[in-house]
Design a protein around this motif. Structure first.
Motif, PDB file in Angstrom:
ATOM      1  N   VAL A 432      26.549  80.408   6.230  1.00 40.25           N
ATOM      2  CA  VAL A 432      25.101  79.761   6.603  1.00 40.25           C
ATOM      3  C   VAL A 432      24.023  80.693   6.321  1.00 40.25           C
ATOM      4  N   PHE A 433      22.904  80.044   5.671  1.00 45.96           N
ATOM      5  CA  PHE A 433      21.846  80.948   5.233  1.00 45.96           C
ATOM      6  C   PHE A 433      20.930  81.264   6.231  1.00 45.96           C
ATOM      7  N   GLN A 434      20.130  82.122   6.005  1.00 51.35           N
ATOM      8  CA  GLN A 434      19.060  82.566   6.645  1.00 51.35           C
ATOM      9  C   GLN A 434      17.903  81.414   7.024  1.00 51.35           C
ATOM     10  N   ASN A 435      17.493  80.919   5.785  1.00 52.05           N
ATOM     11  CA  ASN A 435      16.183  79.969   5.750  1.00 52.05           C
ATOM     12  C   ASN A 435      16.743  78.749   5.647  1.00 52.05           C
ATOM     13  N   PRO A 436      16.536  77.710   6.429  1.00 51.55           N
ATOM     14  CA  PRO A 436      16.750  76.583   6.148  1.00 51.55           C
ATOM     15  C   PRO A 436      15.878  75.720   5.378  1.00 51.55           C
ATOM     16  N   TYR A 437      14.842  76.404   5.123  1.00 49.48           N
ATOM     17  CA  TYR A 437      13.758  75.684   4.169  1.00 49.48           C
ATOM     18  C   TYR A 437      14.341  75.873   2.663  1.00 49.48           C
ATOM     19  N   SER A 438      15.210  76.971   2.611  1.00 53.94           N
ATOM     20  CA  SER A 438      15.387  77.052   1.216  1.00 53.94           C
ATOM     21  C   SER A 438      16.960  76.915   0.958  1.00 53.94           C
ATOM     22  N   SER A 439      17.654  76.676   2.053  1.00 49.54           N
ATOM     23  CA  SER A 439      19.095  76.446   1.668  1.00 49.54           C
ATOM     24  C   SER A 439      19.694  74.950   1.416  1.00 49.54           C
ATOM     25  N   LEU A 440      18.811  74.249   1.638  1.00 47.37           N
ATOM     26  CA  LEU A 440      19.134  72.733   1.191  1.00 47.37           C
ATOM     27  C   LEU A 440      18.174  72.287   0.156  1.00 47.37           C
ATOM     28  N   ASN A 441      19.048  71.619  -0.911  1.00 44.78           N
ATOM     29  CA  ASN A 441      18.207  71.143  -1.952  1.00 44.78           C
ATOM     30  C   ASN A 441      17.355  70.190  -1.771  1.00 44.78           C
ATOM     31  N   PRO A 442      16.174  70.481  -1.924  1.00 43.49           N
ATOM     32  CA  PRO A 442      14.864  69.391  -1.429  1.00 43.49           C
ATOM     33  C   PRO A 442      15.147  68.172  -2.409  1.00 43.49           C
ATOM     34  N   ARG A 443      15.738  67.988  -3.342  1.00 41.50           N
ATOM     35  CA  ARG A 443      15.653  66.647  -3.959  1.00 41.50           C
ATOM     36  C   ARG A 443      17.056  66.033  -3.875  1.00 41.50           C
ATOM     37  N   ARG A 444      17.737  66.214  -2.844  1.00 41.99           N
ATOM     38  CA  ARG A 444      19.053  65.447  -2.635  1.00 41.99           C
ATOM     39  C   ARG A 444      19.152  65.357  -1.035  1.00 41.99           C
ATOM     40  N   PRO A 445      19.678  63.924  -0.910  1.00 42.90           N
ATOM     41  CA  PRO A 445      19.813  63.520   0.447  1.00 42.90           C
ATOM     42  C   PRO A 445      20.983  64.472   1.141  1.00 42.90           C
ATOM     43  N   ILE A 446      20.504  64.662   2.699  1.00 45.79           N
ATOM     44  CA  ILE A 446      21.288  65.356   3.270  1.00 45.79           C
ATOM     45  C   ILE A 446      22.536  65.154   3.080  1.00 45.79           C
ATOM     46  N   GLY A 447      23.282  63.908   3.406  1.00 46.76           N
ATOM     47  CA  GLY A 447      24.510  63.275   3.201  1.00 46.76           C
ATOM     48  C   GLY A 447      25.288  63.872   1.963  1.00 46.76           C
ATOM     49  N   GLU A 448      24.754  64.077   0.896  1.00 43.66           N
ATOM     50  CA  GLU A 448      25.087  64.379  -0.511  1.00 43.66           C
ATOM     51  C   GLU A 448      25.437  66.041  -0.287  1.00 43.66           C
ATOM     52  N   SER A 449      24.438  66.806   0.283  1.00 44.19           N
ATOM     53  CA  SER A 449      24.421  68.239   0.344  1.00 44.19           C
ATOM     54  C   SER A 449      25.772  68.682   1.275  1.00 44.19           C
ATOM     55  N   VAL A 450      25.802  67.818   2.289  1.00 48.26           N
ATOM     56  CA  VAL A 450      26.822  68.303   3.222  1.00 48.26           C
ATOM     57  C   VAL A 450      28.275  67.551   2.840  1.00 48.26           C
ATOM     58  N   ALA A 451      28.376  66.929   1.893  1.00 50.23           N
ATOM     59  CA  ALA A 451      29.561  66.277   1.518  1.00 50.23           C
ATOM     60  C   ALA A 451      29.933  67.038   0.261  1.00 50.23           C
ATOM     61  N   ARG A 452      29.103  68.001  -0.401  1.00 50.53           N
ATOM     62  CA  ARG A 452      29.569  68.865  -1.643  1.00 50.53           C
ATOM     63  C   ARG A 452      30.995  69.842  -0.981  1.00 50.53           C
ATOM     64  N   PRO A 453      31.149  70.240  -0.174  1.00 54.82           N
ATOM     65  CA  PRO A 453      32.392  70.936  -0.019  1.00 54.82           C
ATOM     66  C   PRO A 453      33.616  70.139   0.129  1.00 54.82           C
ATOM     67  N   LEU A 454      33.472  69.154   0.421  1.00 48.36           N
ATOM     68  CA  LEU A 454      34.462  67.990   0.434  1.00 48.36           C
ATOM     69  C   LEU A 454      34.701  67.651  -0.885  1.00 48.36           C
ATOM     70  N   VAL A 455      33.745  67.335  -1.490  1.00 51.91           N
ATOM     71  CA  VAL A 455      33.993  66.656  -2.980  1.00 51.91           C
ATOM     72  C   VAL A 455      34.570  67.717  -3.832  1.00 51.91           C
ATOM     73  N   VAL A 456      33.930  69.151  -3.822  1.00 51.60           N
ATOM     74  CA  VAL A 456      34.827  70.395  -4.355  1.00 51.60           C
ATOM     75  C   VAL A 456      36.200  70.420  -4.136  1.00 51.60           C
ATOM     76  N   GLY A 457      36.428  70.035  -2.785  1.00 49.38           N
ATOM     77  CA  GLY A 457      37.942  70.274  -2.497  1.00 49.38           C
ATOM     78  C   GLY A 457      38.614  69.102  -2.803  1.00 49.38           C
ATOM     79  N   GLY A 458      37.979  68.023  -3.506  1.00 45.67           N
ATOM     80  CA  GLY A 458      38.778  66.828  -4.030  1.00 45.67           C
ATOM     81  C   GLY A 458      38.911  65.857  -3.471  1.00 45.67           C
ATOM     82  N   MET A 459      38.142  65.538  -2.092  1.00 44.01           N
ATOM     83  CA  MET A 459      38.328  64.315  -1.346  1.00 44.01           C
ATOM     84  C   MET A 459      37.582  63.266  -1.988  1.00 44.01           C
ATOM     85  N   ALA A 460      37.971  62.050  -1.609  1.00 44.24           N
ATOM     86  CA  ALA A 460      37.469  60.857  -2.207  1.00 44.24           C
ATOM     87  C   ALA A 460      36.096  60.552  -1.482  1.00 44.24           C
TER      88      ALA A 460
END
Lengths: 626, 300
Positions: A432-460
């Motif tokens: 977890v990064f220090q600065n929440p203003y820079s650790s989330l991609n501003p052009r991407r909805p929250i849900g997609e950002s949070v889902a990335r680890p699962l997608v990388v892990g191969g979840m449907a």
């Protein structure tokens, strides 16, 4: 704090019924603000971000930010009505009558100009009087006042050749150069280490006392003002809700909001765990008819929701706007939340660092660090910026690759770079990064950002969406946050999202790098509460990196103190805080601003020498400390 | 006074009220500006002429309809050109080529340039140096000269023109992209993606690219105006596609001698190219302002 012995016969700054509005609709961002400050007095204006405290600070200079208008009220400095001056005179008054010290000296100083030139420019711009030699003399003088060497060699330096503390002292020197009668300080120590901060605060206080300057100190951190100010005014949603002498405010805070602010400050000693406060302050235009704090207040009644309380005088100089002053706030039970003391019992390790040394382009900044984090244990790594703590955590996370030694996750040895680690390992250890203003991609909805680890892990995709919704609720958000974008969220909410992203793949080890340093105290408390709770529920092993020593009490089982790339001492948190063994730890503890303790005034000794030591960036270490 | 002003600015930035704001795209914000609307209108009219014009052309592009350079030739609206062909018909027919070539070459230049800029910014170090210094070398050649050399050696074919115009756009696009991306690669969400072990393609394309899309969009419009101008210049110099094919740029050159007696053969295509360039430029400017405005509201 109030016992300065200064007889307050005059008023340096008077603000009366200040009202500042935004936009065409005329929603107020500041309303009914009245304050007076006597010469030599320091008033702390405290509030969370968005409370309007900076807006008030700027109004003292007759300035309203773009889009905002000072609708009514008076700002009087001595006998000069600031809000009635024409622009040309206002420019002269700024700097001369009233000056401003911004939050980040790094951005306020011109990087292309020598500091001596910048200081002289201030004098010239305000017709300080006299010629070059007078100005030169004044520059040397004011440098001495802020405890910096006024030598020609030093004045020839550029801002980047100074440490953060020195930069802020130059900022102070500029503000004090023309001997103003009022000075506005906007969180001037936020970016500084505790020791540096303590020194700068000490300097501010002495300057104000010695030269009879009235200071308005704007901050979100009550602990900081505790060591500095004579009086405190607490702002909430654009209004002052409580106002009184510092000692009274800390000993008998009346407004529930003030009480929450104090409860959120990590205590240095005692058994108090920090308590956060849910929700956020209503934004302009969405403020309720009644008390703005009512929606978050446990003592709120119908009366509170119906109308805004009038100003109530509790004691001499202590006023509050609340129908239920002194109402108890809900504080958490310490025993249930603070880490248990069975810390010295060795557990089997989730994360082990063996002789880890890290470097940047050949310069070693971390030396032979040995550390282990047991299963379900939280270990805090504490140090000032430049101590190498962030480098250690980045090495663990695979973000920094220039290191030697061994890092074990359970029993497996980790590869240096995250990319070289198998997916399964990358998911078992999250960052977890220090600065929440820079650790989330501003052009991407929250849900997609949070889902990335699962997608990388191969979840449907469908399963991932459900898991994300669950996780968002676990971090006290709602599932509909998944469709929002980061800029629609407050700092605290963003950090919750970042935590959700880190935990969604059910990791064993969580590395938290200064996760609260970009947040207000109340939000910080809420985030720490959340992390402690999740750590217990999920049996997480956690490496909690911070510069905030008192904060570790609320979360860490063991604490390691780090300086100059070496770990100086490791031990149970309670022991490290109450009986520090190493000199450095003792110094760190002494410099930490604190409240609820008797020796409020003279905690800081003069120890300027090491701050003045030149921090030339021979090693440009990309530490991310703010 | 710069210090206090800077201080005020810093204070003002930190004191910004943090209220939930509706998520507005750059495009929507740009549409709120008059310059964008006017620009779009101009572009729409001229693209309309270029695309739909051929349907309304009264004569064929190379059909003989009257004496040459006769402004009042019977049966014509704007007279005849130097070969006695109908100016109005040739104008309606002649926009398609230049527009198509300009758009295609811009798109290619944009894609290649953006890819190079992203890779350079993300990898930094040696690769960055090699890529960007190569771009500088390309930069050093005058565009028109380069294009003329290419056309004379490889022939007057559409693909040669498209590729050479694209080629001249690449270094500028690469530089803009790299500049914008340098600030983005430093940010923690890129670190978060790296810690997760996301592929480089994902990081470049999905994490970084969307965050430089604003400046890139502005640059795309600028490149389009340059492409139109460059292809026009090639046509004017007689290096366009196909001899005596209806083409705005070639029309300007062919009918220049009769500017005083039969002006429309020159003026119509001049107006068309000028207005198209201005229109695209206005849209670029509007987008630029929208990008600046949209991103200003974001804490770093």
């Amino acid at each position: 704090m109030t016992m300065t012995g200064v007889v307050r016969t005059s008023t340096a700054l008077a603000i009366e019924d200040l009202r500042i509005v935004v936009g065409r609709s005329g929603e107020d961002i500041v309303d009914e603000v009245s304050l007076t400050i006597a010469p030599g007095e320091v008033l702390g204006l405290v509030g969370e971000s968005g409370s309007g405290k900076t807006t008030v600070g700027l109004a003292v200079l007759g300035h309203a930010r773009k889009g905002a208008t000072i609708a009514s009220g008076r700002v009087q400095i001595g006998d000069v009505p600031m809000l009635e001056l024409p622009l040309s005179q206002l420019r002269l008054a700024r700097g001369r009558l009233v000056s401003y010290v911004p939050q980040d000296p790094g951005t306020a100083l011109n990087p292309a100009m020598r500091i001596g030139t910048q200081l002289r420019e201030v004098l010239e711009a305000h017709d300080f009087g006299g010629y070059e030699d007078v100005h030169r003399k004044r520059v040397t003088e004011v440098m001495a006042e802020v405890l910096l060497p006024g030598t020609p060699q030093f004045l020839r330096r550029y801002p980047h050749q100074l440490s953060g503390g020195q930069q802020q002292r130059v900022g102070l020197a500029m503000a004090f150069a023309c001997r103003p009668s009022v000075i506005v300080l906007d969180e001037p120590t936020t970016g500084l280490d505790v020791s540096t901060q303590a020194h700068v605060l000490q300097t501010i206080r002495q300057l104000c006392r010695n030269h009879g300057v009235a200071a308005l100190y704007v901050t979100h951190d009550l602990a900081v003002v505790a060591t500095l100010v004579d009086r405190v005014a607490v702002m909430y949603a654009g209004r002052i809700v409580e106002h009184g002498p510092a000692t009274t405010m800390f000993d008998e805070p009346a407004h529930p909001y003030t009480r929450h602010l104090i409860a959120a400050v990590p205590a240095m000693s005692g058994e108090r765990a920090i308590t956060g406060l849910a929700g956020r302050a209503p934004s302009p235009g969405h403020r309720p008819i009644g008390c703005a704090f009512a929606p978050r207040c446990s003592a709120a009644t119908e009366e509170c929701r119906a109308s805004f309380p009038r100003i109530d005088v509790l004691a001499d100089g202590h006023t509050v706007r609340c129908y239920h002053p002194m109402a108890a706030i809900q504080q958490r039970d310490h025993t249930a939340t603070a880490p248990t003391a069975a810390a010295d019992v060795p557990r089997d390790a989730a994360l082990t660092l063996r002789r880890v040394s890290a470097s940047y382009t050949g310069d070693t900044v971390v030396h032979d660090v040995d550390l282990h984090v047991g299963r379900g244990e939280c270990v805090a790594l504490v140090g000032e910026s430049g101590s190498g703590k962030t480098t250690v955590s980045r090495s663990v996370g695979g973000l920094h690759q220039e290191w030697t030694g061994e890092i074990h996750l359970g029993t497996t040895v980790l590869a240096r770079a995250a990319r070289d680690r198998p997916v399964e390992q990358r998911l078992r250890i999250q960052y977890v990064f220090q600065n929440p203003y820079s650790s989330l991609n501003p052009r991407r909805p929250i849900g997609e950002s949070v889902a990335r680890p699962l997608v990388v892990g191969g979840m449907a995709a469908g399963d991932a969406r459900r898991a994300v919704a669950d996780m968002l609720e676990r971090v006290s958000l709602t599932a509909d946050y998944a469709d929002r974008y980061p800029d629609q969220l407050s700092g605290g909410e963003r950090q919750r999202v970042a935590i959700a992203r880190a935990l969604v793949s059910k990791p064993e080890v969580l590395v938290c790098d200064e996760v609260t340093s970009a947040l207000d105290v109340l939000v910080q408390a809420a985030i720490v509460e959340l992390l402690a709770e999740l750590q217990r529920e999920l049996g997480l092993s956690m490496l909690f990196v911070t510069h905030n020593l008192p904060l570790v009490r609320s979360i860490a089982d063991r604490t390691a103190v780090m300086a100059d790339g070496r770990i100086l001492e490791v031990g149970a948190t309670e022991r490290v805080l109450s009986e520090p063994e190493h000199e450095y730890t003792k110094r760190l503890l002494a410099d930490t601003p604190r409240i609820n303790e008797t020796q409020l005034v003279e905690v800081v000794e003069e120890r300027i020498d090491d701050d003045v030591a030149l921090h030339l960036p021979a090693v440009a270490v990309p530490e991310l400390d703010v | 006074m710069s210090v206090i002003e800077a201080g005020l600015q810093a204070g003002l930035d930190s004191g910004r009220i943090d209220q939930p704001r509706r998520h507005r795209g750059v495009l929507v914000a740009a549409l709120g500006l008059w310059r964008t609307r006017i620009g779009l209108l101009l572009v729409a009219v001229l693209v309309g002429i270029a695309v739909l014009g051929p349907l309304f052309a009264p004569y064929g592009g190379t059909e003989f309809v009257g004496p040459p350079f006769n402004a009042d030739a019977p049966g014509t609206v704007f007279g005849t050109d130097k070969l006695g062909q109908d100016v109005w018909s040739r104008f309606l027919l002649g926009g398609r080529t230049i527009l198509l070539l300009a758009v295609v070459s811009t798109l290619i230049g944009l894609a290649v340039g953006a890819a190079i800029g992203l890779v350079a910014a993300y990898n930094r170090g040696r690769l960055d140096n090699v890529l960007m210094r190569t771009m500088d070398v390309v930069f050093a050649f005058p565009n028109l000269l380069l294009a003329l050399v290419a056309v004379t050696t490889l022939g007057r074919r559409s693909w040669v023109i498209v590729l050479i115009v694209a080629f001249t756009a690449v270094p500028r696009v690469a530089r803009i992209t790299r500049g914008a991306a340098l600030g983005v690669v430093e940010r923690d969400f890129v670190g978060a993606a790296e810690a997760l072990g996301e592929s480089r393609t994902h990081i470049l394309g999905r994490e970084i690219l969307p965050n430089v899309a604003g400046p890139l969009l502005v640059e795309a419009n600028l490149r389009l105006t340059y492409s139109i101008a460059l292809i026009g210049a090639l046509g004017f110099l007689g290096f366009g596609v196909g001899l005596n094919q209806p083409d705005w740029a070639q029309m300007i050159n062919e009918n220049r001698p009769a500017l005083s007696t039969a002006p429309w053969g020159t003026l119509l295509p001049i107006f068309a190219i000028a207005l198209l360039t201005v229109g695209v430029g206005l849209v670029a400017d509007g987008l630029g302002r929208a990008v600046a405005g949209v991103d200003r509201g974001r804490p770093a």
